[in-house]
Design an enzyme around this catalytic site. Structure first.
Site, mmCIF file in Angstrom:
data_model
loop_
_atom_site.group_PDB
_atom_site.id
_atom_site.type_symbol
_atom_site.label_atom_id
_atom_site.label_comp_id
_atom_site.label_asym_id
_atom_site.label_seq_id
_atom_site.Cartn_x
_atom_site.Cartn_y
_atom_site.Cartn_z
ATOM 1 N N GLU A 7 0.825 -1.228 0.000
ATOM 2 C CA GLU A 7 0.000 0.000 0.000
ATOM 3 C C GLU A 7 0.851 1.266 0.000
ATOM 4 O OE1 GLU A 7 -2.705 -0.667 3.317
ATOM 5 O OE2 GLU A 7 -4.046 -1.833 2.052
ATOM 6 N N GLU A 50 -5.642 -8.450 -1.346
ATOM 7 C CA GLU A 50 -6.310 -8.292 -0.049
ATOM 8 C C GLU A 50 -7.774 -7.961 -0.275
ATOM 9 O OE1 GLU A 50 -4.769 -5.805 3.067
ATOM 10 O OE2 GLU A 50 -2.697 -6.206 2.470
HETATM 11 C C1 BG6 Z 1 -4.592 -3.330 4.690
HETATM 12 C C2 BG6 Z 1 -3.252 -3.770 5.220
HETATM 13 O O1 BG6 Z 1 -4.616 -1.967 4.708
HETATM 14 O O2 BG6 Z 1 -5.727 -3.672 5.394
HETATM 15 C C3 BG6 Z 1 -3.297 -4.959 6.161
HETATM 16 O O3 BG6 Z 1 -2.360 -4.045 4.170
HETATM 17 C C4 BG6 Z 1 -4.494 -4.823 7.068
HETATM 18 O O4 BG6 Z 1 -2.083 -5.036 6.847
HETATM 19 C C5 BG6 Z 1 -5.749 -4.821 6.221
HETATM 20 O O5 BG6 Z 1 -4.567 -5.787 8.064
HETATM 21 C C6 BG6 Z 1 -7.030 -4.804 7.024
HETATM 22 O O6 BG6 Z 1 -7.003 -3.761 7.925
HETATM 23 P P1 BG6 Z 1 -7.306 -3.964 9.473
HETATM 24 O O7 BG6 Z 1 -7.032 -2.659 10.067
HETATM 25 O O8 BG6 Z 1 -8.713 -4.375 9.572
HETATM 26 O O9 BG6 Z 1 -6.372 -5.024 9.929
#
Ligand code: BG6
Length: 469
Positions: free
Chosen positions: A173, A366
């Site tokens: 990111e 993701e």
């Molecule tokens: C992304 C990151 O922004 O979102 C991850 O790359 C992160 O590391 C994921 O875990 C989900 O966000 P969160 O805050 O719910 O863990």
């Protein structure tokens, strides 16, 4: 659907591995960051305070469970597993001359275990875990010395794993740098009173973009079969209304993400970057030879995270947060318990926007739902809300591939095995298809339990997405 489509799951070392001091590992910024209490920002210490509970220290303890975890991934039929290497396992302080052999050995074991099950590793080099020493000694990415230190780390792992890993991702990111809390997170940078924050952000972005380009070039030299991608958080933004002014604002918001992609994919600072500089009255310093390096280090694919969408428009909009990005609330969308707007169709739109603009393969690395799960007495976890979320998003992905002809190489569910939340440090916010018995106070056996979504995803992979058509 292509036979070799990479279905799998994703994690990051600091949220998943634990073993924070094991086998010579050094401290990273995650290791001194507390969980957030009641939605406040996460408190960061300058060293470990023994009386405190830091979520990264044990996390889900993949460090000691990797064989069991990889076996479970294989049971689900994973074709790939996206993970990150903790820089601090390889160079505990970040600036040593020689790497830590025990740290290197750990990832050898992980890659060998993955190979046993034919699971392709997708490895992120920098996923929110800057060595703490580099913050204290150099001011982290404020200092261009970080370029050489990161290159040393990248060179070490490329050489070591060149026959074990094919897919690499440089910065997780990278565009979060220009977002609200992004600078500490992604670059370990603390701004001091009097700092010209905007100027520094642009300069840090330049150092990271340059490093990413150098890494791509180096990687291709070490192994021409390497596939090296960039990674962005895609904050899909709609205009709040069909008023052209709102559409313009939405476009400008996304341009902040294209700022990075234009450089990483096209190889140069585009008109969007120049317009941004002019708009904020600042510009990064760079040389002609650095511009040439950007040109020679363009990526092989774009990977991105997609969780939510937002809106922009004139006037007062209610603002909501989706991990690092902040945007307007969309009245047509439901939100998760953590307030992230749920927009499956937005994934199809994002894929189209990105492919239309860059024409390189895309990888959704993701996507997933952070939710609380209840374990019943018979150890069953009926997470149909998660199945529903994934089903709708994957349908949208399939539509983009099959109907819109977008070239997508893979999809990995975020936090496929429960891990620590990045934005809050909570364990309670779970993404997994596999439950990890641990709570926010650090209690639990770390036992792994299959959720209903485990069986659902297994079936989905076995049908290569077909069961949703
Ligand atoms: C992304 C990151 O922004 O979102 C991850 O790359 C992160 O590391 C994921 O875990 C989900 O966000 P969160 O805050 O719910 O863990």
């Amino acid at each position: 659907m292509k036979e070799n489509f990479l279905w799998g799951g994703a994690t990051a070392a600091n949220q998943f591995e634990g073993g924070y001091m094991e086998d010579g590992k050094g401290l990273s910024i995650a290791d001194v960051t507390l969980a957030s209490i009641h939605g406040q920002s996460r408190v960061i210490h300058d060293d470990v305070h023994l009386e405190c509970l830091y979520p990264s220290h044990e996390a889900s303890d993949f460090y000691h469970h990797y064989k069991e975890d990889i076996k479970l991934m294989s049971e689900m039929g994973f074709k790939c597993y996206r993970m990150s290497i903790a820089w601090t396992r390889i160079f505990p302080n970040g600036d040593e001359d020689t790497p830590n052999e025990l740290g290197l050995h750990f990832y050898d074991c992980v890659f060998d275990e993955l190979a046993k099950y034919n699971i392709e590793p997708i490895v992120t080099l920098f996923h929110y875990e800057m060595p703490l020493h580099l913050v204290k000694k150099y001011g982290a990415w404020k200092n261009r010395k970080l370029i050489d230190l990161s290159m040393r780390y990248a060179h070490t792992v490329f050489e070591r794993y060149k026959h074990k890993v094919r897919f690499w991702i440089t910065f997780n990111e990278i565009n979060s740098l220009l977002m609200e809390d992004g600078s500490w997170h992604s670059s370990g940078v603390v701004f001091n009173k009097g700092d010209d924050v905007k100027q520094l952000q642009l300069q840090i972005a330049h150092y990271q973009l340059l490093t990413s380009a150098k890494i791509v070039k180096l990687g291709h030299k070490i192994n021409k079969n390497f596939k090296i991608g960039c990674m962005i958080l895609y904050p899909l933004t709609y205009g709040a209304t069909c008023k052209p002014d709102d559409q313009l604002l939405a476009m400008q918001k996304l341009n902040q993400t294209y700022y990075f992609l234009d450089v990483q994919v096209r190889g140069y600072y585009s008109n969007i970057c120049e317009a941004y500089w002019e708009n904020i009255g600042r510009k990064p310093n760079f040389t002609e030879s650095e511009l040439l390096e950007l040109k020679n280090g363009t990526v092989d694919f774009i990977s991105f995270s997609y969780y939510f969408s937002e809106i922009e428009g004139q006037g007062q909009l209610e603002r909501i947060k989706g991990n690092i990005s902040i945007g307007g609330k969309n009245p047509y969308l439901a939100v998760t318990k953590w307030g992230w707007q749920i927009d499956p169709l937005g994934l199809r739109i994002s894929l189209n926007q990105l492919y239309d603009r860059y024409q390189v393969p895309l990888f959704v690395v993701e996507n997933g739902l952070g939710a609380e799960d209840i374990v019943l007495e018979n150890e069953k976890i009926h997470d149909n809300y998660r199945i529903e979320y994934l089903k709708e998003h994957i349908k949208a992905l399939l539509d983009a591939i099959e109907h819109d002809k977008v070239d997508v190489i893979g999809y990995t569910v975020w936090g496929c095995i429960d891990l620590v939340s990045d934005s809050t440090g909570e364990m309670r916010k779970r993404y997994g298809l596999i439950y990890v018995d641990k709570d926010d106070n650090g209690n639990g056996t770390l036992k792994r339990i299959k959720k209903d979504s485990f069986y659902w995803y297994k079936e989905l992979i076995a049908s290569n997405g077909g069961m949703l058509r």
